[in-house]
Design a protein around this motif. Structure first.
Motif, PDB file in Angstrom:
ATOM      1  N   VAL A 117       0.842  -1.211   0.000  1.00 57.08           N
ATOM      2  CA  VAL A 117       0.000   0.000   0.000  1.00 57.08           C
ATOM      3  C   VAL A 117       0.868   1.248   0.000  1.00 57.08           C
ATOM      4  CG1 VAL A 117      -1.608   1.358   1.402  1.00 57.08           C
ATOM      5  CG2 VAL A 117      -2.033  -1.070   1.029  1.00 57.08           C
ATOM      6  N   LEU A 118       1.877   1.264   0.840  1.00 58.48           N
ATOM      7  CA  LEU A 118       2.763   2.426   0.907  1.00 58.48           C
ATOM      8  C   LEU A 118       3.513   2.632  -0.402  1.00 58.48           C
ATOM      9  CD1 LEU A 118       4.166   1.904   4.519  1.00 58.48           C
ATOM     10  CD2 LEU A 118       2.740   3.807   3.767  1.00 58.48           C
ATOM     11  N   ALA A 119       3.923   1.535  -1.022  1.00 63.84           N
ATOM     12  CA  ALA A 119       4.652   1.641  -2.287  1.00 63.84           C
ATOM     13  C   ALA A 119       3.761   2.220  -3.382  1.00 63.84           C
ATOM     14  CB  ALA A 119       5.182   0.274  -2.695  1.00 63.84           C
ATOM     15  N   ARG A 120       2.466   1.918  -3.344  1.00 61.82           N
ATOM     16  CA  ARG A 120       1.559   2.354  -4.404  1.00 61.82           C
ATOM     17  C   ARG A 120       0.973   3.745  -4.140  1.00 61.82           C
ATOM     18  NH1 ARG A 120      -1.926  -3.238  -4.599  1.00 61.82           N
ATOM     19  NH2 ARG A 120      -0.343  -4.578  -5.552  1.00 61.82           N
ATOM     20  N   TYR A 121       0.642   4.041  -2.895  1.00 64.99           N
ATOM     21  CA  TYR A 121      -0.199   5.195  -2.628  1.00 64.99           C
ATOM     22  C   TYR A 121       0.421   6.274  -1.737  1.00 64.99           C
ATOM     23  CZ  TYR A 121      -3.542   1.635  -4.182  1.00 64.99           C
ATOM     24  OH  TYR A 121      -4.185   0.659  -4.888  1.00 64.99           O
ATOM     25  N   ALA A 122       1.503   5.976  -1.047  1.00 59.88           N
ATOM     26  CA  ALA A 122       2.063   6.953  -0.114  1.00 59.88           C
ATOM     27  C   ALA A 122       2.888   8.006  -0.851  1.00 59.88           C
ATOM     28  CB  ALA A 122       2.927   6.240   0.932  1.00 59.88           C
ATOM     29  N   THR A 123       3.022   9.166  -0.228  1.00 55.79           N
ATOM     30  CA  THR A 123       3.855  10.224  -0.788  1.00 55.79           C
ATOM     31  C   THR A 123       5.320   9.836  -0.648  1.00 55.79           C
ATOM     32  OG1 THR A 123       4.066  11.388   1.324  1.00 55.79           O
ATOM     33  CG2 THR A 123       2.157  11.934  -0.049  1.00 55.79           C
ATOM     34  N   PRO A 124       6.208  10.450  -1.440  1.00 60.05           N
ATOM     35  CA  PRO A 124       7.643  10.167  -1.280  1.00 60.05           C
ATOM     36  C   PRO A 124       8.133  10.387   0.145  1.00 60.05           C
ATOM     37  CG  PRO A 124       7.258  11.374  -3.320  1.00 60.05           C
ATOM     38  CD  PRO A 124       5.946  11.345  -2.589  1.00 60.05           C
ATOM     39  N   GLU A 125       7.589  11.398   0.813  1.00 60.28           N
ATOM     40  CA  GLU A 125       7.996  11.673   2.191  1.00 60.28           C
ATOM     41  C   GLU A 125       7.605  10.535   3.127  1.00 60.28           C
ATOM     42  OE1 GLU A 125       7.878  15.242  -0.172  1.00 60.28           O
ATOM     43  OE2 GLU A 125       6.287  13.772   0.240  1.00 60.28           O
ATOM     44  N   HIS A 126       6.393  10.034   2.948  1.00 64.20           N
ATOM     45  CA  HIS A 126       5.950   8.926   3.802  1.00 64.20           C
ATOM     46  C   HIS A 126       6.639   7.619   3.443  1.00 64.20           C
ATOM     47  CE1 HIS A 126       2.194  11.461   4.722  1.00 64.20           C
ATOM     48  NE2 HIS A 126       2.944  11.426   5.793  1.00 64.20           N
ATOM     49  N   GLN A 127       6.977   7.441   2.183  1.00 64.01           N
ATOM     50  CA  GLN A 127       7.751   6.256   1.806  1.00 64.01           C
ATOM     51  C   GLN A 127       9.124   6.282   2.471  1.00 64.01           C
ATOM     52  OE1 GLN A 127       7.693   6.237  -2.479  1.00 64.01           O
ATOM     53  NE2 GLN A 127       5.630   5.365  -2.591  1.00 64.01           N
ATOM     54  N   GLU A 128       9.708   7.473   2.517  1.00 68.13           N
ATOM     55  CA  GLU A 128      11.016   7.606   3.176  1.00 68.13           C
ATOM     56  C   GLU A 128      10.890   7.324   4.672  1.00 68.13           C
ATOM     57  OE1 GLU A 128      15.091   8.299   3.371  1.00 68.13           O
ATOM     58  OE2 GLU A 128      13.849   8.277   1.546  1.00 68.13           O
ATOM     59  N   ARG A 129       9.803   7.830   5.275  1.00 62.03           N
ATOM     60  CA  ARG A 129       9.642   7.703   6.720  1.00 62.03           C
ATOM     61  C   ARG A 129       9.213   6.316   7.158  1.00 62.03           C
ATOM     62  NH1 ARG A 129       5.581  11.381  10.570  1.00 62.03           N
ATOM     63  NH2 ARG A 129       6.234  10.453  12.572  1.00 62.03           N
ATOM     64  N   TRP A 130       8.319   5.674   6.371  1.00 61.59           N
ATOM     65  CA  TRP A 130       7.735   4.412   6.814  1.00 61.59           C
ATOM     66  C   TRP A 130       8.123   3.216   5.949  1.00 61.59           C
ATOM     67  CZ3 TRP A 130       6.486   5.720  11.335  1.00 61.59           C
ATOM     68  CH2 TRP A 130       5.816   6.899  11.629  1.00 61.59           C
ATOM     69  N   LEU A 131       8.080   3.381   4.632  1.00 64.84           N
ATOM     70  CA  LEU A 131       8.315   2.228   3.758  1.00 64.84           C
ATOM     71  C   LEU A 131       9.752   1.733   3.846  1.00 64.84           C
ATOM     72  CD1 LEU A 131       7.376   0.211   1.667  1.00 64.84           C
ATOM     73  CD2 LEU A 131       7.773   1.940  -0.117  1.00 64.84           C
ATOM     74  N   LYS A 132      10.706   2.635   3.803  1.00 63.27           N
ATOM     75  CA  LYS A 132      12.112   2.205   3.828  1.00 63.27           C
ATOM     76  C   LYS A 132      12.463   1.418   5.088  1.00 63.27           C
ATOM     77  CE  LYS A 132      14.421   5.231   0.539  1.00 63.27           C
ATOM     78  NZ  LYS A 132      15.540   6.192   0.330  1.00 63.27           N
ATOM     79  N   PRO A 133      12.090   1.910   6.288  1.00 61.47           N
ATOM     80  CA  PRO A 133      12.408   1.100   7.479  1.00 61.47           C
ATOM     81  C   PRO A 133      11.627  -0.205   7.553  1.00 61.47           C
ATOM     82  CG  PRO A 133      11.230   3.109   8.088  1.00 61.47           C
ATOM     83  CD  PRO A 133      11.609   3.249   6.662  1.00 61.47           C
ATOM     84  N   LEU A 134      10.427  -0.238   6.967  1.00 63.25           N
ATOM     85  CA  LEU A 134       9.698  -1.511   6.906  1.00 63.25           C
ATOM     86  C   LEU A 134      10.411  -2.496   5.992  1.00 63.25           C
ATOM     87  CD1 LEU A 134       5.960  -0.339   6.777  1.00 63.25           C
ATOM     88  CD2 LEU A 134       6.934  -1.914   8.467  1.00 63.25           C
ATOM     89  N   LEU A 135      10.856  -2.023   4.852  1.00 63.16           N
ATOM     90  CA  LEU A 135      11.592  -2.878   3.923  1.00 63.16           C
ATOM     91  C   LEU A 135      12.888  -3.387   4.548  1.00 63.16           C
ATOM     92  CD1 LEU A 135      11.068  -0.820   0.651  1.00 63.16           C
ATOM     93  CD2 LEU A 135      10.222  -3.137   1.059  1.00 63.16           C
ATOM     94  N   ALA A 136      13.473  -2.573   5.411  1.00 66.95           N
ATOM     95  CA  ALA A 136      14.715  -2.963   6.074  1.00 66.95           C
ATOM     96  C   ALA A 136      14.481  -3.819   7.310  1.00 66.95           C
ATOM     97  CB  ALA A 136      15.502  -1.715   6.460  1.00 66.95           C
ATOM     98  N   GLY A 137      13.203  -3.998   7.693  1.00 71.89           N
ATOM     99  CA  GLY A 137      12.896  -4.783   8.881  1.00 71.89           C
ATOM    100  C   GLY A 137      13.210  -4.066  10.179  1.00 71.89           C
ATOM    101  N   GLU A 138      13.336  -2.743  10.129  1.00 67.84           N
ATOM    102  CA  GLU A 138      13.688  -1.971  11.322  1.00 67.84           C
ATOM    103  C   GLU A 138      12.479  -1.645  12.181  1.00 67.84           C
ATOM    104  OE1 GLU A 138      15.508   1.363   9.532  1.00 67.84           O
ATOM    105  OE2 GLU A 138      17.341   0.285   8.945  1.00 67.84           O
ATOM    106  N   ILE A 139      11.299  -1.555  11.572  1.00 70.89           N
ATOM    107  CA  ILE A 139      10.058  -1.292  12.296  1.00 70.89           C
ATOM    108  C   ILE A 139       9.011  -2.294  11.838  1.00 70.89           C
ATOM    109  CG2 ILE A 139      10.567   1.175  12.531  1.00 70.89           C
ATOM    110  CD1 ILE A 139       8.459   1.659  10.287  1.00 70.89           C
ATOM    111  N   ARG A 140       7.867  -2.271  12.510  1.00 67.82           N
ATOM    112  CA  ARG A 140       6.724  -3.053  12.061  1.00 67.82           C
ATOM    113  C   ARG A 140       5.515  -2.132  11.977  1.00 67.82           C
ATOM    114  NH1 ARG A 140       5.716  -9.037  13.339  1.00 67.82           N
ATOM    115  NH2 ARG A 140       5.043  -8.773  11.197  1.00 67.82           N
ATOM    116  N   SER A 141       4.405  -2.649  11.453  1.00 65.34           N
ATOM    117  CA  SER A 141       3.217  -1.831  11.219  1.00 65.34           C
ATOM    118  C   SER A 141       1.968  -2.627  11.561  1.00 65.34           C
ATOM    119  CB  SER A 141       3.165  -1.398   9.749  1.00 65.34           C
ATOM    120  OG  SER A 141       3.072  -2.536   8.898  1.00 65.34           O
ATOM    121  N   CYS A 142       0.830  -1.933  11.612  1.00 65.30           N
ATOM    122  CA  CYS A 142      -0.442  -2.619  11.839  1.00 65.30           C
ATOM    123  C   CYS A 142      -1.495  -2.052  10.897  1.00 65.30           C
ATOM    124  CB  CYS A 142      -0.889  -2.521  13.294  1.00 65.30           C
ATOM    125  SG  CYS A 142      -1.195  -0.847  13.911  1.00 65.30           S
ATOM    126  N   PHE A 143      -2.603  -2.771  10.788  1.00 67.28           N
ATOM    127  CA  PHE A 143      -3.694  -2.415   9.884  1.00 67.28           C
ATOM    128  C   PHE A 143      -4.985  -2.451  10.689  1.00 67.28           C
ATOM    129  CE2 PHE A 143      -6.831  -3.743   6.544  1.00 67.28           C
ATOM    130  CZ  PHE A 143      -6.760  -2.593   5.767  1.00 67.28           C
TER     131      PHE A 143
END
Length: 418
Positions: free
Chosen positions: A124-150
């Motif tokens: 979802v973040l890869a498709r719909y998030a802004t570049p700023e939010h991808q930097e803040r949330w998507l990159k650390p998720l891809l790196a396994g540094e944080i987790r998320s919930c739905f």
């Protein structure tokens, strides 16, 4: 009795009798993934269950942090991602046998950064998030540094119909004010959970019930977000799921946190849940395979009434039926994956709905027979059987209950004759 892992004996396609063949890249990943499972996952399962039980759902099992760097170094990381610089660039069809191998163990998916709900949230973040939010949330998720919930399901309404959602998203100047009561919000108790994708109604009076909902990003440290409790799934906390109950009370987030646009929440949900549903089914096939192995080994080693269990007619019947059910579910899942790759998720909605009904029902039946073969021992978790059943039964509800999918399948079938 200690937890007794069974030799994995992972089946590695292509087999000569199979009607499908995976590309060389997928075959290579299968071999490497299976080797990693044997070297690192299966030997650590006993420890994983013990740590999960002793530490509880509010803490992280240390074994996870030890194994994740090994998986990443081995190039077995973010395998779920389609064409991407961050993943393996596999199709749904190509990912299926890999997801099946990971599904054999509750420990595996997170170790490879391929566990729900992070996979769906990352897409979802890869498709719909802004570049700023991808930097803040998507990159650390891809790196396994944080987790998320739905956060979608609510205790006060029948959440099998997502249009029932009562949580509100109200614009106030440059912010949205969020109020709602959610549960079965997977991962919310995880101390690494940094961001939530929240679904609520931003336009409750819209005549189109499927345009009333929106999705918005909510940092978990925002004032007003309260994780009330961990919810046990058949008595298990944290495994197979970190189910949680969360209250959002006057939570304020910037307008820029809206995903895709107001009224697009249902659209995002349908796009997100398609891949999520098939991933659940892929993992269940691997879990059912491993449980069938347990039944076979048990029936060959135990004697009752003068014969091994394997010589008892009822056991032979159950082993045969299990083999049939698992292979049926696998072929149905591969067909759905192929359809998703070739005609798209929307056109493949019937096939996705069919596997979402068939795979969990199959796994529940197979694991129930495995419990019978193990007697009382099948009801505790010394062999991981009880947790396996909890997973399978949970997935008859997660991402839509059987009844909703069957209704859709029936309507699509009837439409052919109108």
């Amino acid at each position: 009795m200690p937890f007794l892992p069974v030799p994995p004996a992972v089946r590695l396609p292509p087999r000569k009798e199979d009607v499908y063949e995976f590309p060389p890249k997928v075959q290579d990943l299968q071999q490497r993934l299976a080797a990693f499972m044997e070297a690192h996952i299966y030997p650590n399962e006993q420890r994983y269950y013990r740590e999960a039980e002793e530490l509880g759902p509010w803490k992280v099992a240390p074994v996870l942090d030890e194994l994740k760097p090994l998986a990443r170094a081995a190039g077995l990381w973010n395998l779920f991602l389609p064409a991407s610089e961050h993943g393996a660039g596999l199709t749904n069809f190509g990912y299926a046998p890999l997801c099946e191998i990971m599904g054999r163990s509750h420990l595996a998916p997170e170790v490879f950064n391929c566990s729900a709900p992070d996979t769906g949230n990352m897409e979802v973040l890869a498709r719909y998030a802004t570049p700023e939010h991808q930097e803040r949330w998507l990159k650390p998720l891809l790196a396994g540094e944080i987790r998320s919930c739905f956060a979608m399901t609510e205790p006060a309404v029948a959440s099998s119909d997502a249009t029932n959602i009562e949580s509100s998203i109200v614009r106030d100047g440059d912010h949205y004010v969020i109020n709602g009561h959610k549960w079965y919000t997977t991962n919310a108790t995880d101390p690494r959970c940094a961001v939530c994708i929240f679904m609520g109604k931003s336009d409750p009076d819209n005549a189109d019930r499927h345009r009333q909902q929106s999705m918005v990003l909510v940092p978990m440290d925002t004032p007003g977000v309260q994780v009330l409790r961990a919810i046990p799934v058949f008595g298990f906390y944290g495994v197979p799921d970190r189910a949680s109950e969360v209250v959002f009370e006057n939570v304020r987030v910037p307008v820029s946190n809206m995903l895709l646009g107001e009224g697009r929440g249902f659209e995002i949900a349908q796009g997100r849940l398609g891949p999520g549903r098939i991933h659940h089914c892929m993992r269940l096939i691997g879990l059912a395979e491993r449980m069938l192995e347990r039944m076979c080994r048990r029936s060959l080693s135990r004697t009752a009434f003068g014969k091994t269990l394997a010589q008892q007619g009822v056991t032979l019947e159950r082993i045969a039926q299990s083999r049939i059910l698992i292979d049926q579910a696998r072929l149905l899942t591969l067909n759905a994956a192929h359809r998703m790759d070739t005609v798209g998720n929307k056109a493949a909605k019937a096939e996705i709905a069919m596997i979402k009904v068939a795979a969990p029902q199959m796994a529940c039946q197979v694991i129930d027979w495995v419990i019978q073969a193990h007697g009382g021992g099948g009801t505790n978790n010394d062999l991981g059987i009880a947790a396996a059943y909890a997973t399978a039964r949970l997935l008859r509800l997660a991402d839509g209950p059987d009844e909703v999918h069957c209704a859709q399948i029936g309507k699509l079938e009837l439409a052919k004759y109108r």
